[in-house]
Motif scaffolding. Sequence first.
Motif, PDB file in Angstrom:
ATOM      1  N   ALA A   1       5.540   4.134   1.990  1.00  8.70           N
ATOM      2  CA  ALA A   1       4.954   2.333   1.524  1.00  8.70           C
ATOM      3  C   ALA A   1       5.051   1.550   2.667  1.00  8.70           C
ATOM      4  CB  ALA A   1       6.155   1.529   0.495  1.00  8.70           C
ATOM      5  N   TYR A   2       3.933   0.170   2.796  1.00  8.20           N
ATOM      6  CA  TYR A   2       3.363  -0.727   3.715  1.00  8.20           C
ATOM      7  C   TYR A   2       3.770  -2.285   2.928  1.00  8.20           C
ATOM      8  CZ  TYR A   2       2.458   3.689   5.974  1.00  8.20           C
ATOM      9  OH  TYR A   2       2.169   5.035   6.452  1.00  8.20           O
ATOM     10  N   VAL A   3       3.975  -2.740   3.522  1.00  8.06           N
ATOM     11  CA  VAL A   3       3.915  -4.330   3.719  1.00  8.06           C
ATOM     12  C   VAL A   3       3.561  -4.897   4.029  1.00  8.06           C
ATOM     13  CG1 VAL A   3       5.647  -6.021   2.066  1.00  8.06           C
ATOM     14  CG2 VAL A   3       6.254  -3.727   1.171  1.00  8.06           C
ATOM     15  N   TYR A   4       2.469  -5.770   3.696  1.00  2.00           N
ATOM     16  CA  TYR A   4       1.436  -6.612   4.882  1.00  2.00           C
ATOM     17  C   TYR A   4       2.058  -8.381   4.336  1.00  2.00           C
ATOM     18  CZ  TYR A   4      -0.167  -2.638   5.807  1.00  2.00           C
ATOM     19  OH  TYR A   4      -1.028  -0.873   6.460  1.00  2.00           O
TER      20      TYR A   4
ATOM     21  N   LYS B   1      -2.969   0.786  -4.304  1.00  2.00           N
ATOM     22  CA  LYS B   1      -2.830  -0.558  -3.054  1.00  2.00           C
ATOM     23  C   LYS B   1      -2.533  -1.479  -4.275  1.00  2.00           C
ATOM     24  CE  LYS B   1      -5.958  -0.215   0.332  1.00  2.00           C
ATOM     25  NZ  LYS B   1      -7.016  -0.603   0.571  1.00  2.00           N
ATOM     26  N   ASP B   2      -1.378  -2.666  -4.077  1.00  2.00           N
ATOM     27  CA  ASP B   2      -1.203  -3.846  -5.033  1.00  2.00           C
ATOM     28  C   ASP B   2      -0.869  -4.983  -3.975  1.00  2.00           C
ATOM     29  OD1 ASP B   2      -0.929  -4.605  -7.523  1.00  2.00           O
ATOM     30  OD2 ASP B   2       1.528  -4.310  -7.647  1.00  2.00           O
ATOM     31  N   THR B   3      -1.428  -6.092  -4.668  1.00  2.00           N
ATOM     32  CA  THR B   3      -1.079  -7.492  -4.105  1.00  2.00           C
ATOM     33  C   THR B   3      -0.895  -8.816  -5.524  1.00  2.00           C
ATOM     34  OG1 THR B   3      -3.290  -7.001  -3.114  1.00  2.00           O
ATOM     35  CG2 THR B   3      -2.721  -9.326  -3.329  1.00  2.00           C
ATOM     36  N   PHE B   4       0.978  -9.085  -4.477  1.00  2.00           N
ATOM     37  CA  PHE B   4       1.238 -10.099  -5.538  1.00  2.00           C
ATOM     38  C   PHE B   4       0.733 -11.109  -5.649  1.00  2.00           C
ATOM     39  CE2 PHE B   4       4.413  -6.804  -4.101  1.00  2.00           C
ATOM     40  CZ  PHE B   4       4.592  -6.307  -5.730  1.00  2.00           C
ATOM     41  N   LYS B   5      -0.105 -12.660  -6.168  1.00  2.00           N
ATOM     42  CA  LYS B   5      -0.549 -13.656  -6.035  1.00  2.00           C
ATOM     43  C   LYS B   5       1.065 -14.313  -5.524  1.00  2.00           C
ATOM     44  CE  LYS B   5      -3.808 -11.899  -9.247  1.00  2.00           C
ATOM     45  NZ  LYS B   5      -4.941 -12.212 -10.418  1.00  2.00           N
ATOM     46  N   ASN B   6       2.097 -13.903  -6.502  1.00  2.00           N
ATOM     47  CA  ASN B   6       3.041 -15.822  -5.332  1.00  2.00           C
ATOM     48  C   ASN B   6       3.088 -15.487  -4.201  1.00  2.00           C
ATOM     49  OD1 ASN B   6       3.601 -15.135  -8.573  1.00  2.00           O
ATOM     50  ND2 ASN B   6       4.901 -13.748  -8.110  1.00  2.00           N
ATOM     51  N   LYS B   7       3.858 -16.821  -3.976  1.00  2.00           N
ATOM     52  CA  LYS B   7       4.437 -17.140  -2.631  1.00  2.00           C
ATOM     53  C   LYS B   7       5.574 -16.790  -2.598  1.00  2.00           C
ATOM     54  CE  LYS B   7       0.540 -18.812  -1.203  1.00  2.00           C
ATOM     55  NZ  LYS B   7      -0.319 -19.199  -0.374  1.00  2.00           N
ATOM     56  N   TYR B   8       5.653 -16.500  -0.945  1.00  2.00           N
ATOM     57  CA  TYR B   8       7.334 -15.783  -1.019  1.00  2.00           C
ATOM     58  C   TYR B   8       7.952 -16.774   0.088  1.00  2.00           C
ATOM     59  CZ  TYR B   8       5.708 -11.583  -4.217  1.00  2.00           C
ATOM     60  OH  TYR B   8       6.024 -11.276  -5.569  1.00  2.00           O
ATOM     61  N   LYS B   9       9.081 -16.681   0.077  1.00  2.00           N
ATOM     62  CA  LYS B   9       9.880 -17.382   1.520  1.00  2.00           C
ATOM     63  C   LYS B   9      10.645 -16.490   1.215  1.00  2.00           C
ATOM     64  CE  LYS B   9       9.161 -22.668  -0.301  1.00  2.00           C
ATOM     65  NZ  LYS B   9      10.264 -23.230  -1.050  1.00  2.00           N
TER      66      LYS B   9
ATOM     67  N   LYS C   1       0.900  -1.282   0.261  1.00  2.00           N
ATOM     68  CA  LYS C   1      -0.356  -0.116  -0.191  1.00  2.00           C
ATOM     69  C   LYS C   1       1.257   1.026   0.109  1.00  2.00           C
ATOM     70  CE  LYS C   1      -2.703   1.420   3.265  1.00  2.00           C
ATOM     71  NZ  LYS C   1      -2.801   1.767   4.615  1.00  2.00           N
ATOM     72  N   TYR C   2       0.565   1.753  -1.062  1.00  2.00           N
ATOM     73  CA  TYR C   2       1.608   3.464  -0.748  1.00  2.00           C
ATOM     74  C   TYR C   2       0.359   4.868  -0.107  1.00  2.00           C
ATOM     75  CZ  TYR C   2       4.588   0.618  -4.255  1.00  2.00           C
ATOM     76  OH  TYR C   2       5.156  -0.132  -4.127  1.00  2.00           O
ATOM     77  N   VAL C   3       0.726   5.338   0.376  1.00  2.00           N
ATOM     78  CA  VAL C   3       0.224   6.517   0.615  1.00  2.00           C
ATOM     79  C   VAL C   3       0.864   7.878   0.461  1.00  2.00           C
ATOM     80  CG1 VAL C   3      -0.981   7.823   2.408  1.00  2.00           C
ATOM     81  CG2 VAL C   3      -1.017   5.495   2.867  1.00  2.00           C
ATOM     82  N   VAL C   4      -0.350   8.572  -1.007  1.00  2.00           N
ATOM     83  CA  VAL C   4       0.865   9.448  -1.457  1.00  2.00           C
ATOM     84  C   VAL C   4       0.193  11.482  -0.399  1.00  2.00           C
ATOM     85  CG1 VAL C   4       1.146  11.525  -3.776  1.00  2.00           C
ATOM     86  CG2 VAL C   4       0.454   8.848  -3.357  1.00  2.00           C
ATOM     87  N   ASN C   5       0.655  11.854   0.260  1.00  2.00           N
ATOM     88  CA  ASN C   5       0.746  13.375   1.094  1.00  2.00           C
ATOM     89  C   ASN C   5       1.314  14.326   0.322  1.00  2.00           C
ATOM     90  OD1 ASN C   5      -0.568  12.203   3.324  1.00  2.00           O
ATOM     91  ND2 ASN C   5       1.142  11.182   3.600  1.00  2.00           N
ATOM     92  N   PRO C   6       0.061  15.392   0.293  1.00  2.00           N
ATOM     93  CA  PRO C   6      -0.123  15.462   1.235  1.00  2.00           C
ATOM     94  C   PRO C   6      -1.533  15.430   0.736  1.00  2.00           C
ATOM     95  CG  PRO C   6      -0.063  17.766  -0.208  1.00  2.00           C
ATOM     96  CD  PRO C   6       1.030  16.796  -0.618  1.00  2.00           C
ATOM     97  N   ASN C   7      -2.313  15.608  -0.050  1.00  2.00           N
ATOM     98  CA  ASN C   7      -3.325  14.733  -0.046  1.00  2.00           C
ATOM     99  C   ASN C   7      -4.196  13.802   0.644  1.00  2.00           C
ATOM    100  OD1 ASN C   7      -2.436  12.954  -2.067  1.00  2.00           O
ATOM    101  ND2 ASN C   7      -3.626  13.718  -4.063  1.00  2.00           N
ATOM    102  N   ASN C   8      -3.285  12.331   0.977  1.00  2.00           N
ATOM    103  CA  ASN C   8      -3.460  11.138   0.908  1.00  2.00           C
ATOM    104  C   ASN C   8      -4.432  10.447   0.563  1.00  2.00           C
ATOM    105  OD1 ASN C   8      -3.465  10.052   3.546  1.00  2.00           O
ATOM    106  ND2 ASN C   8      -5.639  10.320   4.201  1.00  2.00           N
TER     107      ASN C   8
END
Length: 528
Positions: free
Chosen positions: A506-509, A474-482, A463-470
């Motif tokens: 930038a936030y990673v979940y 978002k983006d999702t990777f379908k791959n499986k990661y180790k 997830k990316y948050v762009v300021n000052p306009n907030n």
Amino acid sequence: MADYIGKICSYCLFPIEDGEDVVFCSECKKPHHKKCWESNGGCTKYGCHGLMLTREELESYDNWRTVTPVSAPRPEAISVDKSQGGQFNGFFTPTPDKVINSSLVDSIEEDKNRWEDLEEKARLERETKDMEELAQIEENASKYRAQSAKKRVQEKRFKVFITIAAVFVTIVLFGAAIGGFLFVRESLYQSAMNHYKNKEFEEARDTFASLKKYKESEDYKQLSNYNYACSLMDSGNYKEAEKVFLNDKYYKDSKDMADLCVKEQTYQSGLDKLEEGELRDAKKIFKSLDGFRDSDNMIKEADFREAVNCYENEDYVTALELFESIGDYKDTSEYMQTCYYNYAVKKLELSEYETAYNYFSKLPRDYTPDTNDLYEKAGYNYALFCLNDKDYDTAEKILSTLTSENIDVLYRELYKWRATIVFNTEPSDYETNIRTFSMYDLWYVHITLDGGPPDGETTLKVKYVVNPNNQVLKDTFKNKYKSGDTETMCLFNSNPTYGVDCKIQAYVYDGDGNLIGESEVLVTKDKE
């Protein structure tokens, strides 16, 4: 006030005060306390024989001496008996109350007559005494001369007798020497052999030495000297043995034996230092012996005693260094374990968990009833410290050695997914992190995955948050990661906030929606 007040009486060494009974010497004029004059038996000045006078008598005496020159002997020639308080011998007492009374002196002429009589009597008495002494001296000299003459005659006779006796004895001895020379030498030789057989080597050596080259005396002298030195070594008297060996250092192995005595002395000095507690000096001495006798073992003994001293003083690090250098010696192993335990407990109390854990690891878990619990406590806290410091490999190694129930919390923390985010302008650079870009740049977001359970997999969401306009992207990777996998995204910000500078976060979940990494970058509206 009289001029003598305050002056020091040379007998009692106290000052003369006003009102005290004072007398004067007729010759040197020294003032004295009257009692002091009488105690001393006359004037205190060395060699002075003046009369005791009062102040008035002294002035009268001085006037008489001044007016009438005196040809008679001076007053010091008068014989005085000091034991009688300064009296003349039998005919005159120079005291104010018996001889001279100033109230009776009416004129200088009367004084003159009186003093002349006194001095004449003194002169006559002295001459009489001198004659008697001269006669006595002459008598003694005559006796001495007679005795000396007699003694010289006796001495002359004695010298003649001695000379005759000496000649006679010389003749007798000369004859005996000629007749018994061989007998005497043979007797000495046999005596020396008896000493040798009885192991009285010192006496044998000295006797053989006195015979010089008679029969085999020279050989036996060397052999006796050698055996005597060996006996001294056997008794532990190495210093004296060294000297005896060097008396004939070229005989057999005497030189080597002398060197051996030196080493023995050095060895003994090392033992003395060891017993006196001077352990480092003892160690140096034993090292210098280079393996002589059990000097290597004594080096260990010195280190062992020093290590025990360090242990008793709670200097466990130094003690352990010494114990470890010694190796298998006495009860070194038991001491080392005790040092490990005590040092680990000490460090645990100071919250130095890494050191405490490492030293507890050297001990059996059942070394003491509380060793295991203390080990778990040190390990848990050390692992927690490693997790906080992001040293996950060390934390995992530590946790693998622990068995406590509460380590599950640490395991969950250890096996969390972690993502590292790096911004730069290179498509394959996962390390260089750039924090500022121009809105005209093409830049990349690099994500590196870490952590997770062993062999675990997860998906990633960004997830990316762009300021000052907030603004949110978002983006999702379908791959499986180790753990260890990477992902890169290419971004181009074309004026997202209408031409003003903006900050992109930038936030990673992970797949469970847990935030596992975050970062930010600044995008400017200006061209670089």
